[in-house]
Design an enzyme around this catalytic site. Structure first.
Site, short mmCIF file in Angstrom:
data_model
loop_
_atom_site.label_atom_id
_atom_site.label_comp_id
_atom_site.label_asym_id
_atom_site.label_seq_id
_atom_site.Cartn_x
_atom_site.Cartn_y
_atom_site.Cartn_z
N LYS A 1 1.00 -1.16 0.10
CA LYS A 1 0.11 0.10 -0.08
C LYS A 1 0.96 1.10 -0.06
O LYS A 1 2.00 1.26 0.70
CB LYS A 1 -0.98 0.13 1.46
N GLU B 1 -4.00 -5.63 6.66
CA GLU B 1 -2.96 -4.76 6.62
C GLU B 1 -2.35 -4.73 8.22
O GLU B 1 -1.98 -3.57 8.39
CB GLU B 1 -3.20 -3.54 6.05
N ASP C 1 -3.42 4.92 -0.72
CA ASP C 1 -4.50 5.22 0.15
C ASP C 1 -4.15 6.56 0.31
O ASP C 1 -2.99 7.32 0.72
CB ASP C 1 -4.21 4.64 1.63
N LYS D 1 1.06 5.29 0.55
CA LYS D 1 0.43 6.47 1.09
C LYS D 1 0.60 7.80 -0.03
O LYS D 1 1.55 7.84 -0.33
CB LYS D 1 0.96 6.82 2.30
N GLU E 1 -7.93 3.48 -1.91
CA GLU E 1 -8.48 3.62 -0.63
C GLU E 1 -8.71 4.98 -0.39
O GLU E 1 -7.80 5.93 -0.49
CB GLU E 1 -7.48 2.96 0.34
N ASP F 1 -12.43 3.68 3.93
CA ASP F 1 -11.83 3.67 5.06
C ASP F 1 -12.53 4.97 5.96
O ASP F 1 -13.33 4.59 6.80
CB ASP F 1 -10.35 3.88 4.92
N LYS G 1 -11.31 -1.13 10.83
CA LYS G 1 -10.27 -1.11 11.92
C LYS G 1 -10.93 -1.06 13.24
O LYS G 1 -12.11 -0.42 13.42
CB LYS G 1 -9.78 0.29 11.79
C1 MUC Z 1 -4.92 4.33 6.93
O1 MUC Z 1 -5.83 5.51 6.86
O2 MUC Z 1 -5.43 3.24 6.49
C2 MUC Z 1 -2.75 2.19 7.85
C3 MUC Z 1 -1.54 2.06 7.54
C4 MUC Z 1 -0.92 3.23 7.20
O3 MUC Z 1 0.27 3.49 6.67
O4 MUC Z 1 -1.85 4.40 7.53
C5 MUC Z 1 -3.06 3.56 8.20
C6 MUC Z 1 -4.18 4.43 8.25
MG MG Z 2 -6.82 4.28 5.24
#
Ligand code: MUC
Ligand code: MG
Length: 373
Positions: A167, A327, A198, A169, A224, A249, A273
């Site tokens: 993943k 994750e 994400d 960011k 995401e 999310d 989560k």
């Molecule tokens: C999220 O927003 O998913 C989970 C892994 C990561 O790097 O950030 C989180 C939060």
């Molecule tokens: Mg997220």
């Protein structure tokens, strides 16, 4: 059986260094603040939960510090003196006196569940319907990183852990530059790896509709939360227009949120989560709503430490609706652990620790070392 009355609730703030900085859309974390919550029963058994957000309050407004205040000054008094077998009623009473604050409630609810399971000498999953699986696919998340560091980390994780799903960011930099960086990364690693992004809700509609098709063409396999949490119309538009599965999310922090996403057909996958949902019971409700609507669920993380991650694993292990992997790699981001027996990761999977409770035992020397003065 030993006395199941809740004798005390204790909290302590830990600051646990990360093995490398983790860059999110609006914040870069170098350590993870974790509120360690202990629930001790009259019979002498103690269970553990963790109050955690990814790095700080940017994600959902709560922080480890606000959770300490809410638990110490509000939730604890509605909890101590009651039998842990009343768990759902205790949670209902919290909701009468404290609105929202789901991360804080999750930390205490999970500590109660863990104490109860340990007192019964069963794995936590047994209190959640039974254990359906023993391991789950585990994605590794790269923070916002320069290209050469991202390459190095992908190769290192693949070698060390057999990770094939990554993943990335996004949302912190110029979307054009950032999308180019990600296209380069995918083009220069082999096809056996899969990538998702994400954006942590940071793009507006036009930015999303401009750059997501480019990221689709570059090979991204899941988007995401590209756009703001409340904007389900745009999320639906992306889900129906771009041709890549979309995961909600930030848009889903409660069963009512899940119902809204289902009603709007706004996403293909829901990230659950256990922290943002307010605990294991609410997480089960979200999973049930998604399952009934034919949506996939993903076992997501707030970058919990070992106890929180293990609780989320027991949730995922007891919930067949988690069909989109996990994750739950949080403990691997920490420079050092604070449990005697850490969670195992191999072949791209995470192994559900066996019980009692979450199956993990505290290492008090390490916990003392990480405790904030
Ligand atoms: C999220 O927003 O998913 C989970 C892994 C990561 O790097 O950030 C989180 C939060
Ligand atoms: Mg997220």
């Amino acid at each position: 059986m030993s006395d199941l009355t809740i004798a005390k609730v204790e909290t302590r703030l830990l600051d646990v260094p990360l093995f490398r900085p983790h860059g999110f859309a609006t914040y870069t974390a170098t350590s993870q603040p974790i509120l360690l919550v202990s629930v001790t029963l009259e019979g002498g058994v103690t269970g553990y939960g963790e109050g955690v957000v990814p790095g700080g309050p940017w994600w959902g407004g709560e922080s480890a510090e606000t959770m300490k205040v809410i638990i110490d000054h509000h939730l604890a008094e509605a909890t101590v003196g009651r039998e842990v077998t009343e768990l759902v009623g205790i949670v209902q009473d919290w909701n009468r006196s404290v609105a929202n604050m789901r991360f804080a409630k999750a930390a205490l609810e999970i500590a109660m569940f863990d104490a109860w399971a340990r007192a019964l000498d069963v794995p936590l999953a047994h209190l959640l319907g039974g254990q359906f699986r023993t391991e789950l696919d585990c994605v590794w998340a790269l923070g916002v990183l320069p290209l050469d560091e991202a390459f190095a980390e992908v190769n290192e994780r693949r070698e060390l852990l057999g990770t094939t799903q990554f993943k990335l960011k996004m949302g912190s930099g110029d979307p054009a530059v950032d999308s180019g960086r990600i296209a380069d990364l995918i083009a220069n690693t082999d096809d056996s790896l899969s990538y998702r992004i994400d954006v942590n809700a940071r793009w507006d509609r036009l930015t999303a509709l401009t750059y997501l098709p480019k990221l689709r063409d570059a090979g991204i396999q899941l988007f995401e939360q590209p756009t703001p949490a409340h904007d389900l119309d745009t999320l639906r538009e992306i889900t129906t227009r771009v041709g890549v599965p979309v995961m909600a999310d930030e848009s889903v922090c409660s069963p009512a949120d899940a119902l809204a996403v289902v009603t709007k057909q706004a996403a293909d996958v829901i990230a659950i989560k256990t922290t943002k949902a307010g605990g294991l019971i609410e997480s089960k409700k979200i999973a049930a709503i998604a399952e009934a609507a034919g949506l996939a669920c993903h076992g997501a993380t707030s970058l919990e430490g070992p106890f929180g991650t293990a609780a989320s694993l027991h949730f995922a292990a007891s919930t067949p609706a988690i069909t989109y992997g996990t994750e739950l790699f949080g403990p691997l981001l920490l420079k050092e652990t604070y449990v005697a027996n850490d969670i195992e990761y191999r072949d791209g999977k995470v192994i559900v620790p066996s019980g009692p409770g979450t199956g993990l035992e505290p290492d008090w020397d390490k916990i003392d070392h990480f405790t904030r003065d």
